[in-house]
Design a protein around this motif. Sequence first.
Motif, PDB file in Angstrom:
ATOM      1  N   GLY A   1      27.705  36.953  42.639  1.00 31.94           N
ATOM      2  CA  GLY A   1      28.349  38.093  43.292  1.00 31.94           C
ATOM      3  C   GLY A   1      28.255  39.401  42.539  1.00 31.94           C
ATOM      4  O   GLY A   1      28.726  40.408  43.026  1.00 31.94           O
ATOM      5  N   ILE A   2      27.655  39.405  41.338  1.00 31.01           N
ATOM      6  CA  ILE A   2      27.573  40.680  40.640  1.00 31.01           C
ATOM      7  C   ILE A   2      26.119  41.067  40.415  1.00 31.01           C
ATOM      8  O   ILE A   2      25.233  40.215  40.340  1.00 31.01           O
TER       9      ILE A   2
ATOM     10  N   PRO B   1      22.585  39.131  43.816  1.00 29.92           N
ATOM     11  CA  PRO B   1      23.972  38.692  43.628  1.00 29.92           C
ATOM     12  C   PRO B   1      24.331  37.437  44.423  1.00 29.92           C
ATOM     13  O   PRO B   1      25.333  36.788  44.122  1.00 29.92           O
ATOM     14  N   GLU B   2      23.513  37.093  45.430  1.00 27.24           N
ATOM     15  CA  GLU B   2      23.811  35.877  46.189  1.00 27.24           C
ATOM     16  C   GLU B   2      23.475  34.625  45.390  1.00 27.24           C
ATOM     17  O   GLU B   2      23.918  33.536  45.730  1.00 27.24           O
TER      18      GLU B   2
ATOM     19  N   GLY C   1      33.626  41.987  33.715  1.00 27.50           N
ATOM     20  CA  GLY C   1      34.696  41.013  33.901  1.00 27.50           C
ATOM     21  C   GLY C   1      35.839  41.541  34.738  1.00 27.50           C
ATOM     22  O   GLY C   1      36.861  40.899  34.853  1.00 27.50           O
ATOM     23  N   SER C   2      35.676  42.739  35.320  1.00 26.25           N
ATOM     24  CA  SER C   2      36.733  43.274  36.173  1.00 26.25           C
ATOM     25  C   SER C   2      36.418  42.921  37.618  1.00 26.25           C
ATOM     26  O   SER C   2      35.284  42.616  37.956  1.00 26.25           O
ATOM     27  N   ASN C   3      37.446  42.984  38.478  1.00 30.21           N
ATOM     28  CA  ASN C   3      37.137  42.721  39.876  1.00 30.21           C
ATOM     29  C   ASN C   3      36.343  43.871  40.472  1.00 30.21           C
ATOM     30  O   ASN C   3      35.648  43.706  41.456  1.00 30.21           O
TER      31      ASN C   3
ATOM     32  N   ASP D   1      29.671  44.198  46.356  1.00 32.95           N
ATOM     33  CA  ASP D   1      29.911  43.958  47.784  1.00 32.95           C
ATOM     34  C   ASP D   1      29.735  45.240  48.585  1.00 32.95           C
ATOM     35  O   ASP D   1      29.102  45.258  49.636  1.00 32.95           O
ATOM     36  N   TYR D   2      30.306  46.335  48.065  1.00 30.75           N
ATOM     37  CA  TYR D   2      30.298  47.593  48.800  1.00 30.75           C
ATOM     38  C   TYR D   2      28.876  48.103  49.021  1.00 30.75           C
ATOM     39  O   TYR D   2      28.494  48.466  50.127  1.00 30.75           O
ATOM     40  N   PHE D   3      28.083  48.117  47.945  1.00 26.16           N
ATOM     41  CA  PHE D   3      26.726  48.634  48.067  1.00 26.16           C
ATOM     42  C   PHE D   3      25.879  47.748  48.971  1.00 26.16           C
ATOM     43  O   PHE D   3      25.086  48.232  49.763  1.00 26.16           O
ATOM     44  N   ARG D   4      26.078  46.432  48.861  1.00 30.21           N
ATOM     45  CA  ARG D   4      25.304  45.529  49.711  1.00 30.21           C
ATOM     46  C   ARG D   4      25.686  45.708  51.176  1.00 30.21           C
ATOM     47  O   ARG D   4      24.841  45.755  52.052  1.00 30.21           O
ATOM     48  N   ALA D   5      26.998  45.814  51.425  1.00 31.21           N
ATOM     49  CA  ALA D   5      27.462  45.946  52.804  1.00 31.21           C
ATOM     50  C   ALA D   5      26.891  47.210  53.442  1.00 31.21           C
ATOM     51  O   ALA D   5      26.665  47.256  54.648  1.00 31.21           O
TER      52      ALA D   5
END
Lengths: 408, 346
Positions: free
Chosen positions: A85-86, A97-98, B160-162, B169-173
């Motif tokens: 995920g990162i 990231p997947e 290591g942060s959320n 997620d944001y950039f991929r979305a």
Amino acid sequence: MLRTLANDHRAIPARAEPEQRLPPRPPSLWGAALWRTRRGRQFIVQVVGSCLLFAFLIEITHILQVNLARQNLELDFGFLNRPAGIAISETVLPYSPEDGLSWLIVTGAANSLRVALVGCLLATFLGLVVGILRVSDNPLLRVLTGGYVNVVRNTPLLLQILFWYTILLQLPPVRQAISLGDVVFLSQRGLQIPKLLFEGGGWALLAAGAGAVLVYAVLPRAARALNRAVPGRMLRLCAAVLGFGLVLLAVAPMAVELPEHGAFNFKGGMTLTPEYTALTLAQSLYAGAFIAELVRGGIEGVARGQREAGASLGLSELQILRKIVIPQALVAITPSVSTQYIGVIKNTSLAVAIGYPDFFWALTITINISGHSIEGVGLMLLGYLIPTLIAAMLMNRFNRGLLKKGRS
Amino acid sequence: MLPSFLLTSSSGRALTAAAVTACLATPVLADQTLDAVKERGVLKCGTALDVPGFGYPDSNGVPGGMDVDYCKALAAAVLGDAEKVEFIPLTTTTRFPALQSGEVDVLFRQVTTTFTRDTSLGFLSGPVTVFDGQGIMVPKALGVTKATELDGATVCVTPGSNSELTIGDYFRANGMEFKPISMDNFDEMRSAFFSGRCDVFTSDRTYLGSIRSVAENPDDYVVLDETLAKSPLAPVVRQGDDQWYNIVRWTVYAPMIAEEIGITSENVDDKLSEGAPMIQRFLGKQAEFFEGIGLEDDWAYNVVKSIGNYGELYERNLGAGSAIGLDRGDNNLYFNGGLHYPPPLL
């Protein structure tokens, strides 16, 4: 002289094992009271020691299980399949990231290897050159190289990495990048260079590989058929590399991808990022300084008479160095240089300080995402142990080869 | 054969310590955190000491901030003295192993409560201390006004942060690309951002505010209006010690309840003689009311006396009275339009 040196090395292990005068062997271990004989006492110590070690391991495992259960955790490597995920800023291997956490770790390891391999190569080259210059007759060169060795060896590596990184960040921002003919760009984002694209893909590589093997195999026969001297191994390898390149050029249509100015960064082309550059540069300079000292020591360890004998034969300075001094020095240097290589591998973990995504980083992230710190640290230890052991093994083999050569 | 970083860096040490103590720590002691803290006489509080507003030394070297103050509150509640606390500075990557291994009793370290942290790491999150949200900070000179204009940007993000997960997620979305830069060391990362290595810094808004406050010229940077993700910051404890969890929970609520019923650090002594039942209960004047939590009767009094009520806490560390200067916004109590809603003290 060469022979004596080799003989010395052979003699060492023989001396290291003095013959032990053991008491005459009792008919059986159980024949006399165990503690009466030396062998018996040793046996008791071994058994008790093993039992204690075993009990200790069982106790640790038990405590570990209880502690983990209390926190509703368990020892389990299934978490490695979870998607990472990162994103990663730079990778050698393809990554998205997947992909799973396991692939994140592999990608990090590949990044570390990239630093370690290039670092070792550069350090060896640098160390060899500087080490030779350290004993040259030119006082200026001696002072310069001596200064480099002393400054670099006596400051912490972490500091040097941060130093180079800070220097690289002084480059112009990306929008004012220094451009060389709109092909090569230098900025805070790193050095952007054009990338060669092979469109044939795997097949082209396979064909080129086959070509290289063919050249390597056929060359001696061709030489014999033509009644020429059979080329040495080095020459054959060079020819094989050449063959590889030629076949690739012939088979694969090639294209050049130029870096292109985007809004925030360059697109396309290849990038040498400041993080990678700072890390590799610092590692090479650091290990290079140590290797230089080893080389200097090795050269100075070769008896003066050897050089003089070479000179009296009419050999040039370079020939003496290449044919007489270095081969002998190499035998003395190699074991210590392998320690330096192992150091380079381990020190790649300092990458975290400047955000280069290495193996250590990948595992820290994995531990953070999954919470499996025990498994993570276990993987980390294995991950550094295996390459260092491999490096040590290769260097030992190389060393044995050198010793054998000296003997023949 | 150990990589040097495992022993020289703070994160390396914490990870090693986590693995070693998880192997060796005696299980019996750790079950009863309260007893362990009382016996030790000092609270080990995992926090940050390099984040202005949450944990940062003042000009005299004394740490202050939202998280630091909550550590003190817990020490005051448990040991009756807000100074009996040892601050264990942790980075985003070391904080969880440190808690898991028992190196700290509690984390007050800008931890965003997430599903995975509660369920896979063996933790329990307390009530929210600060309602935060992930924002984006850019240099004004970049001329960016919306996050969607950031395709191809290089983004500084704490490892290591959320935020590290959210930004991906944001950039991929949005079908955009980016390069993350994440460093273990906050100071190093801040200077990388200020020197221009990254176009963007993403993190919780409060943290962005705190980075901005230490910039050479804070006005050169702007935090965009968009909020990429929710970020409820809360204390974290290990699972398996319910009593300790309750103590941490109610220590977070105590300053909020104090604000609700009008008690401040200044007037708390006057309030001791006031007859309103709510105030009487809060200040420990109702016999045996606080018995179930396992603390002295005056624990809540000690909390408010030492760090003040939530309003004072916020103003001093993050609000107008601080260098960060954030609005109270969501962090108002419920009756002022905010989200803090402490359960009744009954």
